[in-house]
Design a protein around this motif. Structure first.
Motif, PDB file in Angstrom:
ATOM      1  N   THR A   1     -12.586  -2.019  -6.069  1.00  0.00           N
ATOM      2  CA  THR A   1     -11.128  -1.837  -6.058  1.00  0.00           C
ATOM      3  C   THR A   1     -10.650  -1.992  -4.627  1.00  0.00           C
ATOM      4  O   THR A   1     -11.304  -1.505  -3.698  1.00  0.00           O
ATOM      5  N   TYR A   2      -9.537  -2.660  -4.459  1.00  0.00           N
ATOM      6  CA  TYR A   2      -8.975  -2.778  -3.114  1.00  0.00           C
ATOM      7  C   TYR A   2      -7.550  -2.242  -3.145  1.00  0.00           C
ATOM      8  O   TYR A   2      -6.696  -2.761  -3.863  1.00  0.00           O
ATOM      9  N   ILE A   3      -7.324  -1.175  -2.385  1.00  0.00           N
ATOM     10  CA  ILE A   3      -5.989  -0.569  -2.350  1.00  0.00           C
ATOM     11  C   ILE A   3      -5.318  -0.960  -1.034  1.00  0.00           C
ATOM     12  O   ILE A   3      -5.691  -0.486   0.038  1.00  0.00           O
ATOM     13  N   PHE A   4      -4.360  -1.866  -1.128  1.00  0.00           N
ATOM     14  CA  PHE A   4      -3.546  -2.213   0.040  1.00  0.00           C
ATOM     15  C   PHE A   4      -2.503  -1.106   0.159  1.00  0.00           C
ATOM     16  O   PHE A   4      -1.994  -0.621  -0.869  1.00  0.00           O
ATOM     17  N   SER A   5      -2.128  -0.719   1.387  1.00  0.00           N
ATOM     18  CA  SER A   5      -1.053   0.273   1.488  1.00  0.00           C
ATOM     19  C   SER A   5      -0.224   0.055   2.747  1.00  0.00           C
ATOM     20  O   SER A   5      -0.683  -0.537   3.722  1.00  0.00           O
ATOM     21  N   ASP A   6       0.996   0.522   2.678  1.00  0.00           N
ATOM     22  CA  ASP A   6       1.901   0.485   3.824  1.00  0.00           C
ATOM     23  C   ASP A   6       3.071   1.397   3.452  1.00  0.00           C
ATOM     24  O   ASP A   6       3.103   1.940   2.352  1.00  0.00           O
ATOM     25  N   TYR A   7       3.983   1.603   4.394  1.00  0.00           N
ATOM     26  CA  TYR A   7       5.123   2.472   4.045  1.00  0.00           C
ATOM     27  C   TYR A   7       6.470   1.780   4.191  1.00  0.00           C
ATOM     28  O   TYR A   7       7.486   2.327   3.796  1.00  0.00           O
ATOM     29  N   HIS A   8       6.478   0.567   4.737  1.00  0.00           N
ATOM     30  CA  HIS A   8       7.756  -0.102   4.992  1.00  0.00           C
ATOM     31  C   HIS A   8       8.094  -0.977   3.782  1.00  0.00           C
ATOM     32  O   HIS A   8       7.274  -1.803   3.366  1.00  0.00           O
ATOM     33  N   HIS A   9       9.312  -0.824   3.233  1.00  0.00           N
ATOM     34  CA  HIS A   9       9.570  -1.496   1.954  1.00  0.00           C
ATOM     35  C   HIS A   9       9.550  -3.026   2.065  1.00  0.00           C
ATOM     36  O   HIS A   9       9.106  -3.718   1.156  1.00  0.00           O
TER      37      HIS A   9
ATOM     38  N   PRO B   1     -12.206  -8.031  -8.370  1.00  0.00           N
ATOM     39  CA  PRO B   1     -11.787  -6.742  -7.825  1.00  0.00           C
ATOM     40  C   PRO B   1     -10.444  -6.334  -8.428  1.00  0.00           C
ATOM     41  O   PRO B   1      -9.641  -7.179  -8.800  1.00  0.00           O
ATOM     42  N   LYS B   2     -10.283  -5.020  -8.514  1.00  0.00           N
ATOM     43  CA  LYS B   2      -9.009  -4.506  -9.003  1.00  0.00           C
ATOM     44  C   LYS B   2      -8.115  -4.312  -7.772  1.00  0.00           C
ATOM     45  O   LYS B   2      -8.521  -3.635  -6.817  1.00  0.00           O
ATOM     46  N   LEU B   3      -6.953  -4.924  -7.771  1.00  0.00           N
ATOM     47  CA  LEU B   3      -6.082  -4.870  -6.595  1.00  0.00           C
ATOM     48  C   LEU B   3      -4.860  -3.997  -6.851  1.00  0.00           C
ATOM     49  O   LEU B   3      -4.202  -4.123  -7.890  1.00  0.00           O
ATOM     50  N   ILE B   4      -4.583  -3.138  -5.894  1.00  0.00           N
ATOM     51  CA  ILE B   4      -3.450  -2.211  -6.017  1.00  0.00           C
ATOM     52  C   ILE B   4      -2.647  -2.246  -4.723  1.00  0.00           C
ATOM     53  O   ILE B   4      -3.230  -2.337  -3.637  1.00  0.00           O
ATOM     54  N   VAL B   5      -1.334  -2.178  -4.844  1.00  0.00           N
ATOM     55  CA  VAL B   5      -0.510  -1.985  -3.645  1.00  0.00           C
ATOM     56  C   VAL B   5       0.103  -0.595  -3.753  1.00  0.00           C
ATOM     57  O   VAL B   5       0.757  -0.275  -4.750  1.00  0.00           O
ATOM     58  N   ALA B   6      -0.147   0.256  -2.766  1.00  0.00           N
ATOM     59  CA  ALA B   6       0.367   1.630  -2.809  1.00  0.00           C
ATOM     60  C   ALA B   6       1.315   1.880  -1.645  1.00  0.00           C
ATOM     61  O   ALA B   6       1.066   1.425  -0.526  1.00  0.00           O
ATOM     62  N   GLU B   7       2.390   2.587  -1.943  1.00  0.00           N
ATOM     63  CA  GLU B   7       3.273   3.029  -0.864  1.00  0.00           C
ATOM     64  C   GLU B   7       2.662   4.304  -0.309  1.00  0.00           C
ATOM     65  O   GLU B   7       2.558   5.300  -1.023  1.00  0.00           O
TER      66      GLU B   7
END
Ligand SMILES: C[S@@+](CC[C@H](N)C(=O)[O-])C[C@H]1O[C@@H](n2cnc3c(N)ncnc32)[C@H](O)[C@@H]1O
Length: 338
Positions: A182-190, A228-234
């Motif tokens: 699993t790959y969790i991409f993350s950031d906080y800027h919209h 891979p399971k890809l996710i984008v998380a705030e």
């Protein structure tokens, strides 16, 4: 064109596609080859280099490139500048096409993987836009991705959480070359999250809906697809809770170029400290790639880590220059131990 000229053409191609700065082009090698050959071969060398720039190729020849860059051709020298060769009509045609193109605030950059496959990203042309540094790929991201391709076992079959992913370069390289679970991409800027999502899709991946518990259902889905399971998380380092973080069940945490401001590093260190409550065998491996622009910022970060009880060591790396073409002595990777 064969041998050294072909190699030179490939060097130009890689640098053109990833829109490296003018000074990163292999000018010295070009100059050397131009001087060494007769006039006719000078022209064919320049023509060969022009053909390496996908902008000039018929669409059918643009291997793997759905969004070739534009506007770069202007950096090729006028043949008269370095040699006595006749100007190439082709060069002028290409220049005219490029100069007629409209200015844009966005551009496409393509980074060629060792397999020849490309990671293509839509990035901002300005290093700071919409009030964020997250809309371009930074050198630390290239360095971290390069290290990942040389150390795939760190990521294979594991859940990776990337902090401050920006436009997604490092993660996309890892997803294409290291086979994470699993790959969790993350950031906080919209704006960054929007661009990141677009780039993931641009590279042919399908995203899972965002969830703070991506571990659920991972096994069953993975067996079916081996993708891979890809996710984008705030995920904001300043406000994410320990419960939310631990629910991600990350085996590996990575980040590139997130050490550039004392306030930013403080919230990052505070967030990483939340992993210290985990049992030793459950703690994620943590790798942070950074560019040391200001030694004070780097030392402040190290002092904050010490204060938070987070040990660190520099990871020895040797660049084989897949993505980074010019030597970057100030880019380094730290491994942290919470
Ligand atoms: C210099 S950019 C690096 C982007 C990418 N990792 C790279 O190296 O190309 C820093 C990134 O960190 C993100 N960031 C900064 N502060 C953050 C915070 N408190 N929480 C989450 N992300 C943050 C920014 O939005 C931006 O995308």
């Amino acid at each position: 064109v064969a041998g050294p000229a072909q190699c030179l053409g490939l060097l130009f191609q890689r640098r053109f596609l990833s829109v490296r700065q003018l000074r990163a082009m292999p000018w010295a090698e070009l100059e050397q080859q131009l001087r060494a050959g007769p006039e006719r071969s000078q022209c064919s060398l320049l023509a060969h280099i022009l053909h390496q720039v996908p902008h000039n190729e018929p669409r059918s020849h643009r291997r793997h490139l759905t969004h070739p860059p534009s506007r770069f051709i202007t950096v090729l020298p006028h043949p008269h500048e370095s040699t006595a060769a006749e100007p190439l009509d082709e060069l002028y045609d290409a220049l005219a096409r490029v100069l007629n193109e409209e200015e844009s605030t966005q551009c496409y950059k393509s980074y060629l993987l060792p397999s020849g496959e490309a990671v293509t990203l839509s990035e901002s042309v300005a290093i700071i836009s919409q009030g964020t540094t997250g809309l371009v790929t930074w050198d630390a991201a290239l360095h971290l991705a390069e290290w990942a391709t040389e150390n795939p076992a760190v990521f294979t079959n594991r859940t990776v959480l990337e902090l401050g992913s920006g436009v997604g370069f490092t993660g996309l390289v890892i997803c294409k070359t290291c086979n994470p679970k699993t790959y969790i991409f993350s950031d906080y800027h919209h704006c960054v999250l929007k661009q990141l999502t677009e780039n993931i899709r641009l590279n042919g991946f399908t995203l899972q809906p965002e969830t703070m518990n991506p571990a659920q259902g991972q096994e069953a889905e993975r067996k079916e697809s081996q993708q891979p399971k890809l996710i984008v998380a705030e995920l904001d380092w300043g406000s994410v809770t320990e419960k939310q973080l631990l629910a991600l069940q990350a085996d590996v945490i990575i980040a590139a170029d997130v050490i550039y401001d004392p306030e930013v590093t403080l919230s990052l260190t505070g967030m990483l400290q939340k992993f210290s409550t985990l049992r030793a065998d459950r703690k994620p491996e943590i790798y942070i790639a950074l560019t040391v622009r200001n030694p004070d910022t780097y030392h402040t970060f190290q002092a904050e880590l010490d204060k938070a009880g987070i040990r660190w060591q520099i990871i020895p790396t040797h660049s084989n220059r897949i993505f980074l073409h010019d030597t970057q002595p100030n880019v380094t990777i730290l491994q942290l131990f919470t």
